[in-house]
Scaffold this active site. Structure first.
Site, PDB file in Angstrom:
ATOM      1  N   THR A   8       0.857  -0.988   0.193  1.00  0.00           N
ATOM      2  CA  THR A   8      -0.035  -0.156  -0.129  1.00  0.00           C
ATOM      3  C   THR A   8       0.944   1.376  -0.072  1.00  0.00           C
ATOM      4  O   THR A   8       2.110   1.045   0.439  1.00  0.00           O
ATOM      5  CB  THR A   8      -0.894   0.135   1.261  1.00  0.00           C
ATOM      6  OG1 THR A   8      -0.127   0.075   2.290  1.00  0.00           O
ATOM      7  CG2 THR A   8      -2.155  -1.102   1.334  1.00  0.00           C
ATOM      8  N   SER A   9       0.433   2.455  -0.528  1.00  0.00           N
ATOM      9  CA  SER A   9       1.149   3.520  -0.640  1.00  0.00           C
ATOM     10  C   SER A   9       1.463   4.268   0.886  1.00  0.00           C
ATOM     11  O   SER A   9       2.515   4.851   1.087  1.00  0.00           O
ATOM     12  CB  SER A   9       0.495   4.570  -1.459  1.00  0.00           C
ATOM     13  OG  SER A   9       0.285   3.964  -2.753  1.00  0.00           O
ATOM     14  N   THR A  10       0.651   4.083   1.900  1.00  0.00           N
ATOM     15  CA  THR A  10       0.729   4.701   3.071  1.00  0.00           C
ATOM     16  C   THR A  10       0.325   3.901   4.045  1.00  0.00           C
ATOM     17  O   THR A  10      -0.348   3.009   4.002  1.00  0.00           O
ATOM     18  CB  THR A  10      -0.111   6.082   3.087  1.00  0.00           C
ATOM     19  OG1 THR A  10      -1.418   5.652   3.111  1.00  0.00           O
ATOM     20  CG2 THR A  10       0.148   6.977   1.762  1.00  0.00           C
TER      21      THR A  10
END
Length: 185
Positions: A8-10
């Site tokens: 996931t990006s964050t």
């Protein structure tokens, strides 16, 4: 062996990462690599997953965009895997599972990778348009420059003998911001 990779990006997307891990475990991945990192940043766990996979193994991801943001980036990874005798399986491509070990799977992956890149580029265009409109209306001010507000603390801590890395961690800012604050001094 099935080798899973989840991203996931964050860190705020913890539920998404857990769902990916669940899906990868459900299909029998014996080894999982997972991380919270943007697809354009260095992805340490992806590197580890790629180097871990051996001939005859299959790297498994839940969606194409978890692996790459562009068709070029995707095909670089696929090429590296193929050269080492490792397959790629994508679990959720239009409700189908796609495996690059056959011609049909490679074709479908190429088509969906193109759509994923197109979708990403359209989203970025809409985002730019929205920001430009908000700026024109005086509603978009950007984020508050938090690092600049901490410049005095940076200089004080540096004077106390702290390293830029220690200062950055303590103040919750990037090392680049620390160096910029010290240059202004």
């Amino acid at each position: 062996m099935l080798v899973g990779y989840a991203r996931t990006s964050t860190s705020e997307q913890e539920a998404g990462l857990l769902a990916q891990k669940r899906d990868l475990e459900a299909i029998g991945c014996e080894r999982l690599f997972a991380e919270h990192v943007s697809s354009v940043a260095p992805r340490e766990q992806l590197g580890l997953a790629l180097s871990f996979a051996r001939e005859g193994d299959t790297l498994v991801v839940t969606k194409v965009d978890r692996l790459a943001r562009s068709t070029v980036g995707l095909w670089e990874i696929v090429k590296e895997l193929e050269e080492r005798g490792v397959g790629l399986r994508v679990l959720n491509l239009g409700g189908e599972t796609v495996d690059t070990r056959n011609a049909t799977g490679r074709l479908i992956l190429n088509i969906f990778a193109g759509f994923a890149q197109f979708e990403r580029e359209m989203m970025l265009e809409r985002q730019k348009e929205g920001i430009a409109k908000a700026k024109a209306e005086g509603k978009y001010l950007g984020r508050k420059p938090s690092a600049k507000l901490k410049a005095d603390d940076v200089r004080r801590m540096h004077g106390e003998g702290k390293t830029p890395t220690e200062i950055a961690k303590t103040l919750g800012i990037g090392r680049g911001s620390v160096y910029r604050a010290l240059e202004v001094a």
